[in-house]
Design a protein around this motif. Structure first.
Motif, short mmCIF file in Angstrom:
data_model
loop_
_atom_site.label_atom_id
_atom_site.label_comp_id
_atom_site.label_asym_id
_atom_site.label_seq_id
_atom_site.Cartn_x
_atom_site.Cartn_y
_atom_site.Cartn_z
N LEU A 17 91.33 -20.64 -17.52
CA LEU A 17 90.34 -19.69 -18.03
C LEU A 17 90.59 -19.38 -19.50
O LEU A 17 89.65 -19.27 -20.29
CB LEU A 17 90.39 -18.41 -17.21
N ALA A 20 89.53 -22.36 -21.64
CA ALA A 20 88.08 -22.58 -21.68
C ALA A 20 87.37 -21.66 -22.66
O ALA A 20 86.28 -21.98 -23.14
CB ALA A 20 87.49 -22.39 -20.29
N ARG A 21 87.98 -20.53 -23.00
CA ARG A 21 87.27 -19.57 -23.85
C ARG A 21 87.24 -19.98 -25.31
O ARG A 21 86.27 -19.74 -26.01
CB ARG A 21 87.91 -18.18 -23.71
N ALA A 117 86.93 -15.78 -13.04
CA ALA A 117 86.18 -17.00 -13.32
C ALA A 117 84.68 -16.73 -13.34
O ALA A 117 83.95 -17.32 -14.14
CB ALA A 117 86.51 -18.07 -12.28
N ARG A 118 84.20 -15.84 -12.48
CA ARG A 118 82.77 -15.53 -12.44
C ARG A 118 82.29 -14.94 -13.76
O ARG A 118 81.14 -15.12 -14.14
CB ARG A 118 82.47 -14.55 -11.31
N HIS A 119 83.19 -14.23 -14.46
CA HIS A 119 82.78 -13.54 -15.69
C HIS A 119 83.49 -14.10 -16.93
O HIS A 119 83.46 -13.48 -17.98
CB HIS A 119 83.06 -12.05 -15.55
N ARG A 120 84.10 -15.27 -16.79
CA ARG A 120 84.76 -15.96 -17.91
C ARG A 120 85.80 -15.05 -18.60
O ARG A 120 85.90 -14.99 -19.83
CB ARG A 120 83.74 -16.45 -18.95
#
Length: 346
Positions: A17, A20-21, A117-120
């Protein structure tokens, strides 16, 4: 599993996570994180602590604890209209069997990282220590300058809105006989009682109430959709009357709520009679819905924005000049609740 093994296990699961940002220059593993806030945004920061026996039961599932510890912080960001970005986690774990401790951390991470993960949201640091089971999360996000939903911005004549349904989590606490909720007449219900059909598993509707308590859904998309439309906002964590009262005090106004307009889930309607339902909706707490105010002229725009965010909402009252929060029944009489909300040390 020793302390640094715990940290390594959490870091391994959270790394994707952060990677990925693109705005995490340095995450878990150093003395502090290095983060890159976007230009032209304000940083929004929220912190909540959850303790065993206060915020979750002794036998609560590790995954539910992980989920809720992040959810309550994301709900605070949502109430400000913020976009979540990063979080830190401080985890206090009791002494005991090492395998049980490792299993708890794995389960906790399952729930925590599923919601992240749902909200990054990237987990970028924190702490682990030995002690009574306790979780402290700090969540960070961004909002455009001047667009944050604040408690001090409600105006006389504003309509009062709430997302979702109210009272479900409080009903679950009543089913469990939690202190402060034992006087609420709530009954366990199955799917057939709630009109869900006889093919549903037993206690299906009661299970839905428990799901609302254990895994609340932070209204992040709704909070973002309300920027530029709503004036003041707060998340309903301690109870609608208590939390709306904070908005009224900060804004120097009062409020009148329409009891008949409070949104109810089918499960809550099946679980209790009108008086208990109303009391739970107004003072039960743990709903983590958004309560916000907006000028009446924005009603259609707000309805469209929240529909696009896949978030149901209802107008439940109006902001008035007279201080205090009042509740009006369908016949025009005013109603005095037995419980206005939860407060520590109260």
């Amino acid at each position: 599993m020793a302390e640094f093994d715990l940290i390594a296990a959490i870091r391994a699961r959270a790394a994707a996570l952060a990677d990925a940002r693109g705005d995490v220059a340095l995450g878990i593993g150093d003395d502090a994180a290095l983060l890159a806030p976007p230009a032209g945004r304000q940083l929004v920061v929220a912190t909540d602590t959850l303790n065993r026996g206060v915020h979750f039961a002794d036998d609560a599932a590790a995954g539910d604890i992980g989920w809720k510890s992040l959810a309550v912080n994301l709900s605070d960001l949502a109430a400000m209209g913020a976009e979540p970005a990063w979080c830190t986690l401080s985890l206090s774990l009791p002494d005991g069997d090492a395998r049980a401790r490792a299993a708890f951390v794995e389960g906790f991470a399952d729930g925590f990282l599923e919601l992240a993960a749902r909200h990054r949201v990237a987990l970028v640091g924190g702490d682990t220590t030995r002690g009574p089971l306790s979780v402290c999360v700090t969540a960070m996000g961004f909002v455009e300058p001047g667009w944050a939903l604040r408690r001090d911005a409600a105006g006389v004549g504003d309509e009062i809105w709430v997302t979702g349904t109210l009272g479900d989590a409080g009903a679950a606490l009543a089913l469990d006989g939690i202190e402060g909720y034992r006087d609420f007449a709530v009954r366990r219900i199955d799917g057939a009682d709630a009109g869900a059909g006889v093919d549903n598993e037993a206690d299906a509707a009661s299970a839905w109430l428990y799901q609302r308590l254990r895994r609340p859904q932070p209204r992040v998309a709704a909070g973002r959709a309300l920027r530029g439309l709503a004036r003041a906002g707060i998340d309903v964590s301690d109870g609608l009357l208590a939390d709306l009262g904070h908005v009224c005090v900060a804004s120097g106004v009062g409020a009148c709520l329409d009891a008949a307009a409070l949104p109810s889930s089918p499960a809550l309607l099946a679980a209790c009679a009108e008086d208990a339902r109303r009391a739970l909706q107004l003072g039960g707490g743990d709903d983590y819905e958004l309560c916000f105010t907006a000028p009446a002229r924005q009603r259609d725009s707000i309805a469209r924005a929240l529909a696009a965010a896949d978030t149901p909402a209802a107008v439940i009252g109006r902001i008035e000049a007279e201080p205090g929060v009042r509740v009006r029944l369908a016949d025009g009489a005013m109603w005095t609740p037995s419980k206005r909300g939860y407060q520590h040390f109260g």
